[in-house]
Design an enzyme around this catalytic site. Structure first.
Site, PDB file in Angstrom:
ATOM      1  N   GLU A  48      10.678 -40.638 133.151  1.00 50.49           N
ATOM      2  CA  GLU A  48       9.410 -41.365 133.038  1.00 50.49           C
ATOM      3  C   GLU A  48       9.065 -42.066 134.350  1.00 50.49           C
ATOM      4  O   GLU A  48       7.912 -42.035 134.798  1.00 50.49           O
ATOM      5  CB  GLU A  48       9.469 -42.374 131.887  1.00 50.49           C
ATOM      6  CG  GLU A  48       9.559 -41.744 130.511  1.00 50.49           C
ATOM      7  CD  GLU A  48       8.324 -40.956 130.109  1.00 50.49           C
ATOM      8  OE1 GLU A  48       7.223 -41.203 130.643  1.00 50.49           O
ATOM      9  OE2 GLU A  48       8.458 -40.073 129.236  1.00 50.49           O
ATOM     10  N   ASN A  52       5.944 -41.138 136.786  1.00 50.41           N
ATOM     11  CA  ASN A  52       4.955 -42.149 137.180  1.00 50.41           C
ATOM     12  C   ASN A  52       4.726 -42.125 138.690  1.00 50.41           C
ATOM     13  O   ASN A  52       3.589 -42.241 139.148  1.00 50.41           O
ATOM     14  CB  ASN A  52       5.397 -43.547 136.749  1.00 50.41           C
ATOM     15  CG  ASN A  52       5.010 -43.869 135.326  1.00 50.41           C
ATOM     16  OD1 ASN A  52       4.412 -43.068 134.624  1.00 50.41           O
ATOM     17  ND2 ASN A  52       5.381 -45.061 134.880  1.00 50.41           N
ATOM     18  N   ARG A 106      -2.637 -38.309 129.625  1.00 58.52           N
ATOM     19  CA  ARG A 106      -1.381 -39.045 129.718  1.00 58.52           C
ATOM     20  C   ARG A 106      -1.283 -39.952 128.499  1.00 58.52           C
ATOM     21  O   ARG A 106      -2.278 -40.494 128.040  1.00 58.52           O
ATOM     22  CB  ARG A 106      -1.306 -39.887 131.000  1.00 58.52           C
ATOM     23  CG  ARG A 106      -1.556 -39.131 132.297  1.00 58.52           C
ATOM     24  CD  ARG A 106      -0.678 -37.941 132.537  1.00 58.52           C
ATOM     25  NE  ARG A 106       0.736 -38.278 132.500  1.00 58.52           N
ATOM     26  CZ  ARG A 106       1.711 -37.386 132.563  1.00 58.52           C
ATOM     27  NH1 ARG A 106       1.428 -36.109 132.653  1.00 58.52           N
ATOM     28  NH2 ARG A 106       2.959 -37.769 132.520  1.00 58.52           N
TER      29      ARG A 106
END
Length: 144
Positions: A48, A52, A106
């Site tokens: 994650e 990002n 997203r």
């Protein structure tokens, strides 16, 4: 006797490198014998954070991501840093379901997953200079 280990790696902000760093982190942890659940949680949090950096930090452009990990006894600290656009409002960015890229479909759950799977998550960012995510997890805590 204190057990201490540290690693640092930098790589291009390409999506194919996300699975690479997951494997590197898993290999780094072998010495402390994490459970499959701990390993899965850590790998998900790392994925994650790196995603990002790629999607939001560099907005699809090329850049460098730096990952550092250290183990002191059974405490893992992972720092993931980009040198991209930065985050203007960290509080808002960390809200569940918030996304600055709705057109990319997203989910806005990246930081929520990091917080759910790690013991501590700290985010610092400077617009125009980049973002650093520091995550901590005690390995074997539930076994004691």
């Amino acid at each position: 006797m204190s057990t201490k280990n540290h690693m640092r790696i930098e790589f291009d902000s390409k999506s194919e490198n996300e699975s690479f760093i997951r494997t590197v982190i898993a290999a780094f942890l072998i010495g402390v014998n994490p459970t499959m659940e701990e390993l899965s949680d850590i790998k998900t949090a790392v994925s994650e954070a790196v995603t990002n950096c790629i999607i939001h930090g560099y907005e699809g452009k090329e850049g460098i991501i730096v990952v550092e990990a250290s183990l002191i006894e059974n405490e893992l600290t992972i720092t993931i840093q980009d040198f991209g656009v930065g985050i203007t409002d960290i509080g808002q960015a960390m809200e569940p379901l918030y996304t600055s890229k709705p057109e990319m479909e997203r989910s806005g759950m990246g930081f929520s997953f990091m917080e759910a799977f790690m013991d501590h998550v700290y985010v610092t960012s400077t617009p125009g200079e980049g973002t650093m995510i520091k995550m901590k997890k005690e390995i074997g805590r539930h076994a004691r």
